[in-house]
Design an enzyme around this catalytic site. Structure first.
Site, short mmCIF file in Angstrom:
data_model
loop_
_atom_site.label_atom_id
_atom_site.label_comp_id
_atom_site.label_asym_id
_atom_site.label_seq_id
_atom_site.Cartn_x
_atom_site.Cartn_y
_atom_site.Cartn_z
N ASP A 121 1.07 2.62 3.74
CA ASP A 121 -0.01 4.10 3.46
C ASP A 121 0.80 5.44 3.07
O ASP A 121 0.38 5.81 3.93
CB ASP A 121 -1.34 4.03 4.32
CG ASP A 121 -2.43 4.39 3.67
OD1 ASP A 121 -2.01 5.17 2.00
OD2 ASP A 121 -3.67 5.36 4.27
N HIS A 137 1.06 -1.19 0.22
CA HIS A 137 0.17 -0.18 0.04
C HIS A 137 0.90 1.17 -0.15
O HIS A 137 1.48 1.84 1.15
CB HIS A 137 -1.07 -0.11 1.31
CG HIS A 137 -2.16 0.83 1.10
ND1 HIS A 137 -3.11 0.55 1.84
CD2 HIS A 137 -2.33 2.51 0.86
CE1 HIS A 137 -3.73 1.84 1.50
NE2 HIS A 137 -3.45 2.61 0.80
N ASN A 187 -4.65 6.10 -7.10
CA ASN A 187 -6.28 7.19 -6.98
C ASN A 187 -4.58 8.55 -7.54
O ASN A 187 -4.49 9.14 -7.10
CB ASN A 187 -6.32 7.18 -5.30
CG ASN A 187 -5.54 7.37 -4.77
OD1 ASN A 187 -4.25 7.31 -4.53
ND2 ASN A 187 -5.52 8.24 -4.08
N ARG A 200 1.88 8.90 -6.50
CA ARG A 200 1.17 9.85 -7.14
C ARG A 200 1.41 10.29 -8.57
O ARG A 200 0.65 11.06 -8.97
CB ARG A 200 1.64 10.77 -6.41
CG ARG A 200 1.94 11.22 -4.76
CD ARG A 200 0.07 10.90 -4.31
NE ARG A 200 0.01 11.96 -2.30
CZ ARG A 200 -0.77 10.95 -2.46
NH1 ARG A 200 -1.75 10.39 -2.53
NH2 ARG A 200 -0.97 11.44 -1.38
N ASN A 222 -5.82 9.59 7.57
CA ASN A 222 -7.23 8.59 6.88
C ASN A 222 -7.11 7.21 6.61
O ASN A 222 -6.57 6.09 5.99
CB ASN A 222 -8.35 9.17 5.51
CG ASN A 222 -9.06 8.94 4.82
OD1 ASN A 222 -9.79 7.49 5.72
ND2 ASN A 222 -10.13 9.29 3.74
N HIS A 245 2.66 14.53 0.28
CA HIS A 245 1.84 15.50 -0.05
C HIS A 245 2.89 17.02 -0.14
O HIS A 245 3.86 17.46 1.11
CB HIS A 245 0.64 15.92 1.36
CG HIS A 245 -0.35 14.94 1.04
ND1 HIS A 245 -1.57 14.81 0.24
CD2 HIS A 245 -0.78 14.13 1.51
CE1 HIS A 245 -2.51 14.07 0.67
NE2 HIS A 245 -2.03 13.51 1.76
N HIS A 302 -11.15 0.02 0.78
CA HIS A 302 -11.50 1.30 1.80
C HIS A 302 -11.78 1.35 2.54
O HIS A 302 -13.33 1.64 1.92
CB HIS A 302 -11.06 2.73 0.97
CG HIS A 302 -10.74 3.50 1.86
ND1 HIS A 302 -9.10 4.50 2.24
CD2 HIS A 302 -11.53 4.61 2.77
CE1 HIS A 302 -9.71 5.73 3.17
NE2 HIS A 302 -11.23 5.49 3.27
N HIS A 339 -5.11 -1.02 5.97
CA HIS A 339 -5.75 -0.03 6.89
C HIS A 339 -6.34 0.29 7.86
O HIS A 339 -7.11 0.92 8.68
CB HIS A 339 -4.67 1.23 6.53
CG HIS A 339 -5.90 2.13 5.27
ND1 HIS A 339 -7.51 2.25 5.40
CD2 HIS A 339 -5.73 2.51 4.27
CE1 HIS A 339 -7.91 2.90 4.58
NE2 HIS A 339 -6.83 3.43 3.50
#
Length: 428
Positions: A303, A56, A90, A60, A276, A307, A177, A230
């Site tokens: 995970d 996981h 994603n 990006r 999250n 950012h 998720h 997660h």
């Protein structure tokens, strides 16, 4: 052919042994092996593990290269002892077609720091309305076997059932998720005493647990595989434990941060702790540790969610959710699981290499440290202690919750098919 002799390492934490690498393969494991023609790495006292596998990771790319790229993400992975990562879907565009997953797979081949196995989106655009090209992604050069809308929940039961039925045909797995969206509208942190005191919107445990309960029953009904991303609550642990007792084909992961951090940290209003699913209570943390130790939770997955600075250096409500984790995961697991006596190093290898590779059907990784096996290896100085300094991270982002915290252990060498990607703690 390059020959490397790792001398005196504790293989899986056991008795010291020598490991001889020739080319891409482990040639011999034993004691007193010949050093003739070999580059020697003195590994006395260090732990030798199979290369870690992360089921996981958010790399990006394409679309958010300001946060991370496949190159920087795989450099971070190698620094943390990983030889393979599964890249979540994603991205922008979403990895919901054969073309996008092949692009990510090829970028991984070009990066050279670890193998990258793309995860395909379950639904088109992660919108939860129409199944993606699951078969085409599986049949592509990327050979996708894991599918997830991570970042969003596949909340429609009919869509989830169809996805489970579809991937059953080729042995795939749906990684869910677990977040009921109607129960988490406006949620900012774990729902509980702290959220009530701070006046922040609460994220109830039942929002996760209700989805897990539904999905293990769906997996049982169609005879397919489901993986829980997660997992974060004590109640989720009990549901997965019950499902496994019924013989349901479910696996689950826990992140390093959910093994260590609690919602009490949110009192600082520092957005680095916004994630999250959210950080939960001390009771949840202890339940997750016990579940990882007894096998209810199968694996540790990072995970890793990078950012850019501006997405975290803002007020809490506006901040993005997520933490980087590839470069600190093994240290956190050593701190929370090994040093507490809950796991030995062989158990760490099972949960961070062997089992994630099996869940993801990833050949060549998560293999025994034995003659004839691929030389995907990680050498760890478990005696090391140091403060986490994100300025030295290989990741493009710095949003770690551990800055300034002392953690044990340091990866000194990582080998990807016999080629050193990390040497003496530095990227090769």
């Amino acid at each position: 052919m390059t020959k490397i002799l790792i001398r005196g390492a504790k293989v899986l934490g056991g008795e010291p042994q020598d490991v001889l690498i020739e080319g891409e393969t482990i040639a011999e494991v034993g004691t007193g092996l010949s050093t003739e023609g070999a580059q020697v790495i003195e590994a006395g006292g260090k732990i030798l593990l199979p290369g870690l596998v992360d089921l996981h990771t958010h790399l990006r790319e394409p679309g958010r290269e300001d946060s991370e790229t496949v190159l920087t993400g795989t450099r971070a992975a190698a620094s943390g002892g990983y030889t393979a990562v599964f890249a979540m879907a994603n991205t922008f565009p979403v990895a919901d077609t054969a073309g996008v997953v092949e692009q990510v797979w090829r970028l991984g081949k070009e990066s050279g720091y670890c193998d990258v196995q793309p995860i395909g989106a379950v639904t088109v655009g992660l919108e939860g309305k129409q199944l993606s090209e699951l078969g085409a992604m599986h049949d592509s050069a990327a050979g996708v076997t894991v599918f997830s809308d991570d970042g969003k929940c596949v909340d429609d039961a009919v869509i989830m059932r169809r996805a489970l039925e579809y991937v059953k045909a080729f042995g795939g797995v749906i990684a869910q998720h677990a977040q009921e969206p109607r129960l988490t509208e406006g949620a900012q942190m774990n729902e509980g005493v702290v959220s009530a005191e701070l006046g922040l919107g609460g994220w109830p445990a039942v929002a996760e647990e209700s989805v897990i309960a539904r999905d293990v029953l769906l997996a049982e009904h169609v005879g397919s595989r489901v993986h829980i991303c997660h997992l974060s609550t004590a109640g989720s642990v009990e549901i997965v434990r019950w499902a496994k007792s019924r013989g349901i084909d479910v696996t689950a992961e826990v992140t390093p941060h959910h093994l260590l951090l609690t919602d009490e940290l949110v009192r600082s209003y520092n957005p680095v702790y916004k994630v999250n699913p959210p950080l939960r209570t001390e009771r949840d943390v202890m339940a997750l540790r016990e579940a990882l130790a007894d096998g209810t939770i199968d694996i540790v997955a990072t995970d890793h969610a990078p950012h850019p600075h501006e997405d975290k250096d803002c007020e809490w409500a506006a901040a993005a959710m997520g933490m980087v984790g590839l470069e600190t995961a093994l240290s956190v697991v050593q701190h929370t699981m090994v040093e507490t006596g809950l796991l030995d190093w062989a158990g760490v290898a099972e949960r961070m290499s062997f089992k994630p590779a099996r869940i993801g059907s990833l050949a060549g990784h998560g293999r025994p440290i034995a003659a004839g096996e691929p030389a995907n290896l990680t050498l760890v100085d478990s005696a090391y202690r140091g403060l986490v300094d994100p300025a030295g991270f290989a990741s493009r982002s710095r949003n770690t919750p551990y800055e300034g915290r002392e953690l044990p252990g340091r990866v000194t060498h990582t080998f990807l098919r016999g080629r050193a990607t990390v040497v003496d703690g530095n990227l090769a």
